[in-house]
Design a protein around this motif. Sequence first.
Motif, PDB file in Angstrom:
ATOM      1  N   ALA A  16      -8.008  -3.507 -10.090  1.00 17.41           N
ATOM      2  CA  ALA A  16      -7.090  -2.476  -9.609  1.00 17.41           C
ATOM      3  C   ALA A  16      -5.653  -2.976  -9.645  1.00 17.41           C
ATOM      4  CB  ALA A  16      -7.479  -2.050  -8.193  1.00 17.41           C
ATOM      5  N   ARG A  22      -9.503   5.480 -10.036  1.00 10.11           N
ATOM      6  CA  ARG A  22      -9.241   6.392  -8.921  1.00 10.11           C
ATOM      7  C   ARG A  22      -7.751   6.430  -8.585  1.00 10.11           C
ATOM      8  NH1 ARG A  22      -7.839   6.649  -4.004  1.00 10.11           N
ATOM      9  NH2 ARG A  22      -7.519   4.400  -3.837  1.00 10.11           N
ATOM     10  N   GLN A  23      -7.103   5.268  -8.586  1.00 14.77           N
ATOM     11  CA  GLN A  23      -5.684   5.230  -8.266  1.00 14.77           C
ATOM     12  C   GLN A  23      -4.842   5.920  -9.336  1.00 14.77           C
ATOM     13  OE1 GLN A  23      -4.053   1.521  -6.846  1.00 14.77           O
ATOM     14  NE2 GLN A  23      -5.986   0.885  -5.932  1.00 14.77           N
ATOM     15  N   GLN A  41      -1.287   7.158  -8.011  1.00 15.84           N
ATOM     16  CA  GLN A  41      -0.747   5.922  -7.442  1.00 15.84           C
ATOM     17  C   GLN A  41      -0.401   4.899  -8.509  1.00 15.84           C
ATOM     18  OE1 GLN A  41      -4.107   5.075  -4.917  1.00 15.84           O
ATOM     19  NE2 GLN A  41      -3.199   6.076  -3.141  1.00 15.84           N
ATOM     20  N   ALA A  71     -16.410  -2.167 -11.006  1.00 17.78           N
ATOM     21  CA  ALA A  71     -15.109  -2.680 -10.572  1.00 17.78           C
ATOM     22  C   ALA A  71     -13.943  -1.841 -11.061  1.00 17.78           C
ATOM     23  CB  ALA A  71     -14.946  -4.121 -11.050  1.00 17.78           C
ATOM     24  N   THR A 130     -19.283  -8.109  -7.018  1.00 25.19           N
ATOM     25  CA  THR A 130     -19.090  -6.750  -6.514  1.00 25.19           C
ATOM     26  C   THR A 130     -17.971  -6.674  -5.484  1.00 25.19           C
ATOM     27  OG1 THR A 130     -20.899  -7.205  -4.966  1.00 25.19           O
ATOM     28  CG2 THR A 130     -21.437  -5.915  -6.918  1.00 25.19           C
ATOM     29  N   SER A 167       0.852  -1.184   0.000  1.00 26.63           N
ATOM     30  CA  SER A 167       0.000   0.000   0.000  1.00 26.63           C
ATOM     31  C   SER A 167       0.883   1.228   0.000  1.00 26.63           C
ATOM     32  CB  SER A 167      -0.937   0.010   1.213  1.00 26.63           C
ATOM     33  OG  SER A 167      -0.189   0.100   2.407  1.00 26.63           O
ATOM     34  N   GLY A 226     -13.315  -5.853  -8.219  1.00 30.37           N
ATOM     35  CA  GLY A 226     -12.636  -4.561  -8.119  1.00 30.37           C
ATOM     36  C   GLY A 226     -11.174  -4.654  -7.736  1.00 30.37           C
ATOM     37  N   PRO A 227     -10.818  -5.367  -6.658  1.00 28.73           N
ATOM     38  CA  PRO A 227      -9.405  -5.457  -6.273  1.00 28.73           C
ATOM     39  C   PRO A 227      -8.532  -6.114  -7.336  1.00 28.73           C
ATOM     40  CG  PRO A 227     -10.820  -6.091  -4.444  1.00 28.73           C
ATOM     41  CD  PRO A 227     -11.705  -5.964  -5.634  1.00 28.73           C
ATOM     42  N   GLY A 286     -13.695   1.254 -11.313  1.00 29.98           N
ATOM     43  CA  GLY A 286     -13.594   2.558 -10.669  1.00 29.98           C
ATOM     44  C   GLY A 286     -12.383   2.719  -9.776  1.00 29.98           C
ATOM     45  N   GLU A 287     -12.005   1.667  -9.018  1.00 29.29           N
ATOM     46  CA  GLU A 287     -10.871   1.778  -8.106  1.00 29.29           C
ATOM     47  C   GLU A 287      -9.569   1.957  -8.875  1.00 29.29           C
ATOM     48  OE1 GLU A 287      -8.438   1.981  -4.774  1.00 29.29           O
ATOM     49  OE2 GLU A 287     -10.580   2.364  -5.089  1.00 29.29           O
ATOM     50  N   GLY A 288      -9.408   1.231  -9.979  1.00 30.39           N
ATOM     51  CA  GLY A 288      -8.208   1.414 -10.796  1.00 30.39           C
ATOM     52  C   GLY A 288      -8.116   2.824 -11.355  1.00 30.39           C
TER      53      GLY A 288
END
Length: 261
Positions: free
Chosen positions: A71, A100-101, A106, A94, A63, A35, A67-68, A96-98
């Motif tokens: 990402a 966002r990073q 990141q 799913a 769901t 992280s 997502g993880p 969305g997190e990628g």
Amino acid sequence: MPTQARLADEFGVERGVVRQALHLLQREHLLTNVSKGSPATVAPDLGTGRALTGPAAAPQPTTVGLGPRIAAAFAAPHVEIDALCLTSVSLNLAIGEGLRQIHAGQLNPAKVDVRVLLPSRDIDLAFPVPVEGRGDDDPVHERWLAQRNAQGQVLQHNLLALRATHGIDVHVSFRALPFTPPVKLYLLNGMEALFAYYTLKRRKEEIDHEPLEMYDAEGTQSMLFAFEHGAGLRDTTFVEQSNLWFNALWETISSELLLTS
């Protein structure tokens, strides 16, 4: 492990390069706890070849599990995502997190290629379908078509926006299948295959202010099974065959798909 800042200084590279390398090692189940805010940890049980958070973990609802994994796939310099599904609702949620990073700095892939296979608008879907059968005017089909198109357009817009905001080389393609897929399949960077069954249920919903019973599948709740290339003969073979199957559908019986009403 040393902190990301210390590793970047030691090897004379950008911190983003270190972060991508650590995420790749995490995907190989050699590291855990990768992280931004804390040092990574060497995986406690290298003999198994897998961490508890990897694909060997118990199946999860789409769901939760998709997502993880997506990402993590975005940590690669060249991101390749192939999806076969009834709509792209789960994929939209799913991814969305990628994204966002990436926007948070990141992750910084150089190229993103996404291919999506969806049912053609011109076929008689096996589901969703009214319990009493189709008439000349099928509101269930029209609702599915509107959702398919809207979700595809949102997915395309959000990914292509990376060109303008981050200069990433992005390509998004859709093709239409001549059948209703009984399963959903996600292929990540050619190395992972995530697979789930569509389980049908009889339920009632109001469409155009009229109650209607239908057979439908809640794809976002479908249990997702994960397979990873290199994690044993069974997993490796499943990933390879899944990629071959997807490519064969893409190159043969699928057709051009326009996301219009």
